[in-house]
Design a protein around this motif. Structure first.
Motif, PDB file in Angstrom:
ATOM      1  N   ASP A 111       0.862  -1.175   0.000  1.00 24.25           N
ATOM      2  CA  ASP A 111       0.000   0.000   0.000  1.00 24.25           C
ATOM      3  C   ASP A 111       0.899   1.226   0.000  1.00 24.25           C
ATOM      4  O   ASP A 111       1.488   1.569   1.033  1.00 24.25           O
TER       5      ASP A 111
ATOM      6  N   LEU B 227      -0.234  -5.413   7.265  1.00 27.30           N
ATOM      7  CA  LEU B 227      -0.440  -5.233   5.830  1.00 27.30           C
ATOM      8  C   LEU B 227       0.485  -6.126   5.026  1.00 27.30           C
ATOM      9  O   LEU B 227       0.141  -6.610   3.949  1.00 27.30           O
ATOM     10  N   SER B 228       1.705  -6.327   5.547  1.00 27.60           N
ATOM     11  CA  SER B 228       2.701  -7.142   4.863  1.00 27.60           C
ATOM     12  C   SER B 228       3.751  -7.570   5.883  1.00 27.60           C
ATOM     13  O   SER B 228       4.521  -6.737   6.364  1.00 27.60           O
TER      14      SER B 228
END
Length: 367
Positions: free
Chosen positions: A269, A286-287
């Motif tokens: 993102d 998110l990761s």
């Protein structure tokens, strides 16, 4: 190929209109450090990270990876020679009671024939410069330049005053809110906990290209005897303890060596995981960081005099010693390019050392 990962493209970087002026100002400040330390020590040292705590020689093992991870240096399984230098940030060579964040520079001697960043054609090395905190000390180079004011004001202060100030910072850091700007500033000024360097997880803090994608990296201790050192204090106060960190590292590595995982966190993102703002921690929900290689260090004397001289006077580390597939990204990384080249040139000129990039394991000291 996964649509979840942000694909690299040139416009991910957004240079500031006046950043060249900021980079030049920062370079002048650090050049001033180099000149002051050269006058003090009668020898050219790094303007930052001049005090090393050991040099480790080993190997980086890259396994067979999924396509989105198998990029650049990591595109195929292989084993590559490495040199690892442990340090702390100040340019002054101070007693370890002036306790600042821990740092680790990893130089991978990769295979021949790699496409390198501009200015490094014919080289094979890939450097990762890592610190034991997940975010950079400022949003960008301008913020980092502002952070230099206390250092500039105390550059030529007596060592005894710096030691006393660091002890005061230690006391203040214990009551400062964890993760606050005040706590971060106190750690930079000598108030970092007296933790063992080998128990730390080290982060690139700033992004780099990961082939078709973008990533940050981390180096995580995996051997049980290293994990047991996480948060463990080293006794740095008292007579004969000025180089306590170097001795503590040498004791562990001489007995057992060590293993670490090199991990990559791919950007998913570009808004919430920005390229240009180094002060933002990329959210691991998110990761997550995923292992892309294993660092193997056999038992050895990390404080052997010839290795320390090699690390301090004949090696240079820069995020711009890089394969094109792992080019540094963002404002702070762009600033580092000129600053690190200037530092290398100063050391080369005043110490008459070649500072050549290694091309094979034979160019590194024996373990």
């Amino acid at each position: 190929m996964s649509p979840d990962f942000v694909r690299y493209r040139d416009d991910l970087e957004r240079p500031q209109p006046d950043e060249a002026r900021t980079f030049a100002q920062l370079a002048r400040v650090l050049q001033g450090y180099s000149e002051a330390f050269h006058t003090r020590y009668h020898h050219a040292v790094r303007p930052v990270h001049s005090k090393g705590h050991g040099l480790l020689i080993g190997e980086l093992e890259v396994p067979d990876l999924l396509p989105h991870l198998a990029q650049g240096l990591f595109a195929a399984p292989g084993r590559y020679p490495v040199a690892v230098r442990l340090s702390t940030p100040p340019g002054d060579i101070l007693p370890d009671s002036v306790s600042t964040p821990r740092a680790l520079a990893l130089k991978v001697v990769g295979p021949a024939g790699q496409v390198m960043v501009d200015g490094h054609a014919g080289e094979v090395t890939q450097d990762f410069l890592l610190n034991n905190g997940p975010v950079f000390a400022a949003k960008d180079a301008s913020g980092f330049l502002n952070n230099q004011l206390p250092i500039r004001l105390t550059l030529n202060a007596p060592e005894e005053l710096k030691v006393a100030a660091a002890l005061g910072a230690q006391v203040a850091a214990r009551v400062a809110p964890e993760g606050s700007p005040l706590a971060g500033a106190l750690k930079q000024l000598g108030g970092h906990p007296y933790t063992h360097p080998l128990g730390e997880t080290y982060y690139s803090q700033l992004p780099l290209r990961w082939g078709e994608y973008v990533a940050k990296v981390a180096l995580v201790p995996t051997a049980d005897h290293l994990r047991a050192l996480t948060g463990q204090a080293v006794r740095v106060l008292g007579p004969g303890r000025a180089d306590a960190l170097r001795a503590a590292v040498a004791q562990v590595i001489r007995a057992s060596g060590g293993t670490w995982d090199l991990r990559a966190q791919l950007c998913t993102d570009e808004t919430r995981m920005p390229i240009e703002d180094g002060s933002v921690r990329w959210d691991e929900t998110l990761s997550p960081f995923v292992t892309v290689a294993r660092l193997h260090i056999p038992p050895q004397d990390s404080a052997r005099p010839d290795k320390l001289v090699f690390a301090d006077d004949r090696l240079s580390f820069s995020p711009w010693h890089a394969h094109a597939a792992h080019r540094p990204l963002g404002n702070a990384m762009r600033a580092r390019r000129h600053v690190y080249e200037q530092s290398m040139a100063f050391r080369r000129e005043h110490n008459d050392e070649p500072l050549r990039e290694p091309r094979t394991a034979g160019d590194l000291p024996t373990p």
